[in-house]
Design a protein around this motif. Sequence first.
Motif, mmCIF file in Angstrom:
data_model
loop_
_atom_site.group_PDB
_atom_site.id
_atom_site.type_symbol
_atom_site.label_atom_id
_atom_site.label_comp_id
_atom_site.label_asym_id
_atom_site.label_seq_id
_atom_site.Cartn_x
_atom_site.Cartn_y
_atom_site.Cartn_z
ATOM 1 N N TYR A 71 0.822 -1.207 0.000
ATOM 2 C CA TYR A 71 0.000 0.000 0.000
ATOM 3 C C TYR A 71 0.862 1.265 0.000
ATOM 4 C CZ TYR A 71 -3.978 2.978 1.356
ATOM 5 O OH TYR A 71 -4.964 3.922 1.396
ATOM 6 N N ALA A 72 2.104 1.116 0.474
ATOM 7 C CA ALA A 72 2.995 2.269 0.604
ATOM 8 C C ALA A 72 4.379 1.864 0.098
ATOM 9 C CB ALA A 72 3.039 2.703 2.064
ATOM 10 N N GLN A 101 -3.195 13.129 -0.926
ATOM 11 C CA GLN A 101 -2.924 11.824 -1.523
ATOM 12 C C GLN A 101 -3.171 10.731 -0.489
ATOM 13 O OE1 GLN A 101 -0.207 11.065 -4.362
ATOM 14 N NE2 GLN A 101 -1.049 12.790 -5.467
ATOM 15 N N ARG A 102 -2.771 9.524 -0.825
ATOM 16 C CA ARG A 102 -2.889 8.400 0.095
ATOM 17 C C ARG A 102 -2.278 8.795 1.441
ATOM 18 N NH1 ARG A 102 -1.337 2.675 -2.379
ATOM 19 N NH2 ARG A 102 -3.127 3.199 -3.663
ATOM 20 N N ARG A 103 -2.985 8.508 2.523
ATOM 21 C CA ARG A 103 -2.560 9.036 3.823
ATOM 22 C C ARG A 103 -1.774 8.023 4.650
ATOM 23 N NH1 ARG A 103 -8.035 10.809 6.354
ATOM 24 N NH2 ARG A 103 -6.828 11.684 8.064
ATOM 25 N N MET A 104 -0.780 8.589 5.390
ATOM 26 C CA MET A 104 -0.106 7.796 6.398
ATOM 27 C C MET A 104 -0.553 8.331 7.752
ATOM 28 S SD MET A 104 3.942 7.114 7.048
ATOM 29 C CE MET A 104 4.551 7.422 8.703
ATOM 30 N N THR A 105 -0.643 7.435 8.745
ATOM 31 C CA THR A 105 -1.047 7.849 10.081
ATOM 32 C C THR A 105 -0.033 8.821 10.667
ATOM 33 O OG1 THR A 105 -2.023 5.666 10.356
ATOM 34 C CG2 THR A 105 -1.695 6.963 12.355
#
Lengths: 226, 445
Positions: A71-72, A101-105
């Motif tokens: 996913y990352a 964009q795609r999120r990271m915590t």
Amino acid sequence: MLSKSQARWFFVGGTVFFFAIFLFLTFDTLREIPARQNSEAMTESVVRGKHLWDAKNCMGCHTILGEGAYYAPELTRVVERRGKEWIAIFLRDPEAMFPGQRRMTQYDFSEGEIQDVVAFLDWIGGIDTNGFPATPDLGRALVVAIEAPTTAPEYFGTVCVACHTVAGSGGTVGPALDGVGNRMTRAELDRWLSDPQAVKPGTAMPNLSLPDTTRGELVDWLVSLR
Amino acid sequence: MKYKSQRVAYLFFALSLTLFSLQIIYGFIMGFAHMGYDVLHDLIPFNAARATHLNLLVVWLLSGFMGAAYYIIPAEAEREIWSEKLAIVQWAALALTGVTAIVGFHFGWWEGRKFLEIPRPLDYLVVIDVLAFIFNVGMTALNGKRFTTTSIVLLLGLTAAALLYLPGMITFESQVLDSYFRWWVVHLWVEGVWELIMGGIMAFLLIQLTGVDREVIEKWLYVIVGFTFLSGILGIGHHYYYIGTPEYWLWIGGIFSALEPLAFLGMALYAVGMARLGGMNHPNRIALFWTVGCGIMSFVGAGFLGIAHTIPQVNIWTHGTLITAMHGHLAFWGAYVMIVLAMIAYAMPQMTGRKLYTGWLPEAAFWVSNIGMLGMTGAFAVAGVTQVYMERRIGMDFMAVQDAVQVHFGGVVLAATLLSIGIGMYIWNFVQYGLPNDEAVLSDS
């Protein structure tokens, strides 16, 4: 024709034989790993970084040494690719680098913890991985056609490219910077890099708090892109 | 069903299907996140959904294997389960441990090691639980009237699986060593001892469903599991190419991985061959569908799609991409999901005395879910191949490529919807059977 007891011996014999070989190879592998993983470089900070890596289940999105989730990004060579500074900025506020964009915590790491994670990733990057990840072999044909005018400053190559493209390589979060020298003057670029929010409130461009020399180098180079 | 205590298998099967449904829901959460709809990010971030998806799979398959063993071992040993009470306690403990682990993941209580995310204190509970289970089925087999090859292979697989859980509980400071021994668990499970469990269950089903002579079926069982270990033990080398282990693993892993499909090909030929030999006369055709389907799909998913990317020259590009997700989904489905569903499809009419295996519902469940899973595999393959070429070989940015393959996750989600409909029908059929009852005892044909 094969009898049942012969079949049983095939199973038992094969299993014992190959498991014995496996144990021997494991013994040899364990002897070789210290040199290949550069054990001497495993500082306390690296070990703390590894614990953080596990505690936050980073493998649940990223791959490292090619293992984890998809996913990352793959992080085995991330220090070489982005540089320590970029990673630190990113860990302080993941959304600053890839807004929308795609999120990271957001883990709210302390500065010490950020240094530990970076140290861990730096150590990972030094492991002899038999050539993984391989250098892209098909991209060269594309790059030759649109060669970058001059060599970019190191800071640009590690941090800025995460979002900006020049000569066909780089990220897509911010605009491509080919020919930016035609659109913006030296003074405008300098002001923009010093404080993006002041020029354009609400912009996704983070304030990178660049030292004067780094900013100067970047502006010199960007102006040359025509 | 010949022995009353075999009914305890029902509890394990019901738990399996419940957790399987949950696993599919978490799969959807991830599918939507990949499509750009990460709407649950603040509640269930991707890594929590991922850990839950994987561990639900492990727990429900284990529950399915246990249920299968509690049904098969008494039938093979010709006696009641050593202690039905222990089986029920052990079932409840498994359910409780599993659910606690899953809930814990949502609060960051985990180990952050792929497939082994269950936190250490719960690991001990899992070990105790599995030991209680092995003790129970082991005592049943040892005190039985006969100790068949099918029982031996099944018990060997279950015991080895329990032992191999232990290397995963050692703590390492080095990522390389951590990874090295993590594969002792994960690889030697799914490409080793779990195949023994699968082979044991398959042999039992083939004996029951085809009427082929036990001696013939069990002889070939030994040959197949022999090939499993011959190729599978050193086949672990395909996990040791690029993690900091010596270069000779490229050779060893490459050669033995290339042999791994043989065991699965054997499994496929075995199921098809025995079914043909026996003439497929058993009235429970659908159980035979799942059994033969398991043989074939495990070859396609685990064998063929495995070798498609374990050759080092290919793996250097595909390692750590969605190609792995493609292979993983069909491999687990073909080899382990289908064998558990086959076992449930066989055991339910036996345990309840109701013969609900005819009609459109169970058959549609089989076809729809299989087509759905093949569709998902195809969509993962397109996304994975695209990722390999654009990111790994041309050198484009990770996120730029992810944006490009987003559309294929629409395909994954659509196919997964089909799969869910199929599984929904399977579960509905399971519910229709109702509970096991005493009248079914001895009415066994």
